[in-house]
Design a protein around this motif. Structure first.
Motif, PDB file in Angstrom:
ATOM      1  N   VAL A  31       5.723  -7.741   7.627  1.00 58.04           N
ATOM      2  CA  VAL A  31       5.253  -6.483   7.044  1.00 58.04           C
ATOM      3  C   VAL A  31       4.513  -6.751   5.729  1.00 58.04           C
ATOM      4  O   VAL A  31       3.437  -6.191   5.480  1.00 58.04           O
ATOM      5  CB  VAL A  31       6.434  -5.517   6.811  1.00 58.04           C
ATOM      6  CG1 VAL A  31       5.994  -4.328   5.963  1.00 58.04           C
ATOM      7  CG2 VAL A  31       6.991  -5.034   8.147  1.00 58.04           C
ATOM      8  N   THR A  34       1.095  -8.351   6.412  1.00 62.67           N
ATOM      9  CA  THR A  34       0.183  -7.361   6.992  1.00 62.67           C
ATOM     10  C   THR A  34      -0.255  -6.350   5.940  1.00 62.67           C
ATOM     11  O   THR A  34      -1.447  -6.006   5.855  1.00 62.67           O
ATOM     12  CB  THR A  34       0.866  -6.634   8.168  1.00 62.67           C
ATOM     13  OG1 THR A  34       1.273  -7.596   9.140  1.00 62.67           O
ATOM     14  CG2 THR A  34      -0.082  -5.630   8.807  1.00 62.67           C
ATOM     15  N   ALA A  35       0.688  -5.871   5.134  1.00 61.81           N
ATOM     16  CA  ALA A  35       0.359  -4.902   4.094  1.00 61.81           C
ATOM     17  C   ALA A  35      -0.626  -5.490   3.099  1.00 61.81           C
ATOM     18  O   ALA A  35      -1.600  -4.831   2.711  1.00 61.81           O
ATOM     19  CB  ALA A  35       1.630  -4.453   3.378  1.00 61.81           C
ATOM     20  N   LEU A  38      -4.072  -5.576   4.736  1.00 61.73           N
ATOM     21  CA  LEU A  38      -4.659  -4.253   4.926  1.00 61.73           C
ATOM     22  C   LEU A  38      -5.016  -3.589   3.600  1.00 61.73           C
ATOM     23  O   LEU A  38      -6.049  -2.920   3.487  1.00 61.73           O
ATOM     24  CB  LEU A  38      -3.701  -3.365   5.722  1.00 61.73           C
ATOM     25  CG  LEU A  38      -3.496  -3.758   7.181  1.00 61.73           C
ATOM     26  CD1 LEU A  38      -2.498  -2.835   7.849  1.00 61.73           C
ATOM     27  CD2 LEU A  38      -4.818  -3.747   7.936  1.00 61.73           C
ATOM     28  N   GLU A  50       0.937   2.734  10.120  1.00 66.47           N
ATOM     29  CA  GLU A  50      -0.152   1.860  10.570  1.00 66.47           C
ATOM     30  C   GLU A  50       0.165   0.404  10.233  1.00 66.47           C
ATOM     31  O   GLU A  50      -0.118  -0.504  11.028  1.00 66.47           O
ATOM     32  CB  GLU A  50      -1.472   2.286   9.929  1.00 66.47           C
ATOM     33  CG  GLU A  50      -2.669   1.422  10.300  1.00 66.47           C
ATOM     34  CD  GLU A  50      -3.010   1.434  11.789  1.00 66.47           C
ATOM     35  OE1 GLU A  50      -3.813   0.585  12.218  1.00 66.47           O
ATOM     36  OE2 GLU A  50      -2.473   2.296  12.532  1.00 66.47           O
ATOM     37  N   ILE A  51       0.752   0.183   9.076  1.00 63.97           N
ATOM     38  CA  ILE A  51       1.173  -1.175   8.703  1.00 63.97           C
ATOM     39  C   ILE A  51       2.180  -1.697   9.720  1.00 63.97           C
ATOM     40  O   ILE A  51       2.108  -2.845  10.159  1.00 63.97           O
ATOM     41  CB  ILE A  51       1.756  -1.194   7.278  1.00 63.97           C
ATOM     42  CG1 ILE A  51       0.637  -0.939   6.256  1.00 63.97           C
ATOM     43  CG2 ILE A  51       2.447  -2.518   6.983  1.00 63.97           C
ATOM     44  CD1 ILE A  51       1.129  -0.683   4.847  1.00 63.97           C
ATOM     45  N   ARG A  54       0.353  -2.621  12.986  1.00 61.71           N
ATOM     46  CA  ARG A  54      -0.415  -3.879  12.869  1.00 61.71           C
ATOM     47  C   ARG A  54       0.507  -5.092  12.729  1.00 61.71           C
ATOM     48  O   ARG A  54       0.149  -6.198  13.116  1.00 61.71           O
ATOM     49  CB  ARG A  54      -1.337  -3.816  11.665  1.00 61.71           C
ATOM     50  CG  ARG A  54      -2.335  -2.682  11.656  1.00 61.71           C
ATOM     51  CD  ARG A  54      -3.583  -2.968  12.445  1.00 61.71           C
ATOM     52  NE  ARG A  54      -4.587  -1.958  12.140  1.00 61.71           N
ATOM     53  CZ  ARG A  54      -5.588  -2.145  11.288  1.00 61.71           C
ATOM     54  NH1 ARG A  54      -5.744  -3.308  10.679  1.00 61.71           N
ATOM     55  NH2 ARG A  54      -6.456  -1.172  11.060  1.00 61.71           N
ATOM     56  N   ALA A  55       1.680  -4.873  12.145  1.00 62.88           N
ATOM     57  CA  ALA A  55       2.634  -5.979  11.973  1.00 62.88           C
ATOM     58  C   ALA A  55       3.429  -6.244  13.236  1.00 62.88           C
ATOM     59  O   ALA A  55       4.142  -7.253  13.324  1.00 62.88           O
ATOM     60  CB  ALA A  55       3.584  -5.669  10.818  1.00 62.88           C
ATOM     61  N   VAL A  62       9.748  -0.758   8.792  1.00 65.18           N
ATOM     62  CA  VAL A  62       9.025  -0.686   7.513  1.00 65.18           C
ATOM     63  C   VAL A  62       9.733   0.275   6.568  1.00 65.18           C
ATOM     64  O   VAL A  62       9.953  -0.044   5.387  1.00 65.18           O
ATOM     65  CB  VAL A  62       7.565  -0.233   7.736  1.00 65.18           C
ATOM     66  CG1 VAL A  62       6.851  -0.066   6.394  1.00 65.18           C
ATOM     67  CG2 VAL A  62       6.829  -1.238   8.602  1.00 65.18           C
ATOM     68  N   LYS A  69       6.205   3.933  -0.737  1.00 68.19           N
ATOM     69  CA  LYS A  69       5.057   3.034  -0.751  1.00 68.19           C
ATOM     70  C   LYS A  69       5.016   2.221  -2.041  1.00 68.19           C
ATOM     71  O   LYS A  69       4.558   1.081  -2.052  1.00 68.19           O
ATOM     72  CB  LYS A  69       3.768   3.839  -0.588  1.00 68.19           C
ATOM     73  CG  LYS A  69       2.715   3.120   0.247  1.00 68.19           C
ATOM     74  CD  LYS A  69       1.578   4.038   0.600  1.00 68.19           C
ATOM     75  CE  LYS A  69       0.617   3.324   1.553  1.00 68.19           C
ATOM     76  NZ  LYS A  69      -0.535   4.173   1.900  1.00 68.19           N
TER      77      LYS A  69
END
Length: 202
Positions: A31, A34-35, A38, A50-51, A54-55, A62, A69
C-alpha cells in the motif's frame, strides 16, 4: 484537513507495525509503495479505495492501516526517510569519500518525487522533524558522518557544516518546485547537481 493524525507518535505506529503478521506487513508495504507512486504521478486526490485497487488489496486493508489520509501521507514521508537512511548506511559501508554527494542527490530526488506529500503535510501543519524526530535526526547524523569523511578526503569544502548541507537540500527542493521540474527527473537532477557543485572545494 486535521492538523493532528489519529496516532501522532510514529514510534508507536512503528512498534505496532512490527507486531503485524508477515502477510499484513507485506500488504502495508504494498500500500505504501503504491500510494507513493500514485501521489507522485496522479496527485493527492487519488482515493484510498483506488490505492487499494492498484495495490491489489481490499479497501478494508488500507482503511485498517490508515484510517485517515493524513496518516498515509505521514507514513509515506517517514518511509521515504527510512529508505534514505538505509541508503546512507549502505554508502557508509563503501568507504567512498564521494558518498555524501550520492546521498544528497538521492535526498533531493526523493524530496522532488514526494513534493505533493510534503506539501500536504505542511498544509496540515505537520513537520517531519517534529512528527518523526528520531528518524529525521538519524538521517541528519548519517549526512554529518559522510560529510566528515568527505572533509577528511578533501572532496568537499572544509568550511561547510551538516546544517548548511541540509539547508541546501531544502533549497534544492524549492528550486525544483520553482522550475516546475518535480516530475522531470532529468531537469530536477541537473538543478540538484548545480546546487551540490557549490559544496566542492574551490
Amino acid at each position: 484537513m486535521s492538523s493532528q493524525p489519529p496516532d501522532p507518535d510514529p514510534a508507536t505506529a512503528t512498534r505496532r507495525d512490527r507486531g503485524l503478521r508477515a502477510d499484513a506487513r507485506r500488504n502495508r508495504e504494498r500500500v505504501l509503495r503504491t500510494a507513493q507512486r500514485l501521489f507522485a504521478t496522479e496527485g493527492l486526490g487519488v482515493s484510498l479505495d483506488e490505492i487499494a485497487r492498484r495495490a491489489g488489496v481490499g479497501p478494508g486493508t488500507v482503511h485498517r492501516h490508515f484510517p485517515a489520509k493524513e496518516e498515509l501521507y505521514l507514513a509515506v514521508a517517514i518511509d521515504m526517510l527510512e529508505g534514505l537512511i538505509a541508503e546512507a548506511e549502505t554508502l557508509a559501508a563503501t568507504g567512498d569519500p564521494e558518498a555524501v554527494f550520492t546521498l544528497l542527490a538521492r535526498m533531493v530526488a526523493a524530496g522532488a518525487e514526494n513534493e505533493a506529500v510534503k506539501s500536504a503535510l505542511a498544509a496540515a501543519e505537520f513537520d517531519l522533524r517534529t512528527a518523526a524526530p528520531d528518524v529525521a535526526a538519524d538521517l541528519t547524523r548519517h549526512v554529518a558522518d559522510l560529510l566528515d569523511r568527505a572533509h577528511a578526503a578533501g572532496t568537499v569544502r572544509d568550511d561547510v557544516t551538516a546544517d548548511e548541507v541540509m539547508a541546501l537540500v531544502a533549497g534544492a527542493f524549492a528550486a525544483i518546485r520553482h522550475a516546475g521540474a518535480e516530475t522531470d527527473q532529468g531537469r530536477s537532477a541537473r538543478i540538484a547537481q548545480l546546487i551540490l557543485d557549490g559544496l566542492r572545494p574551490r
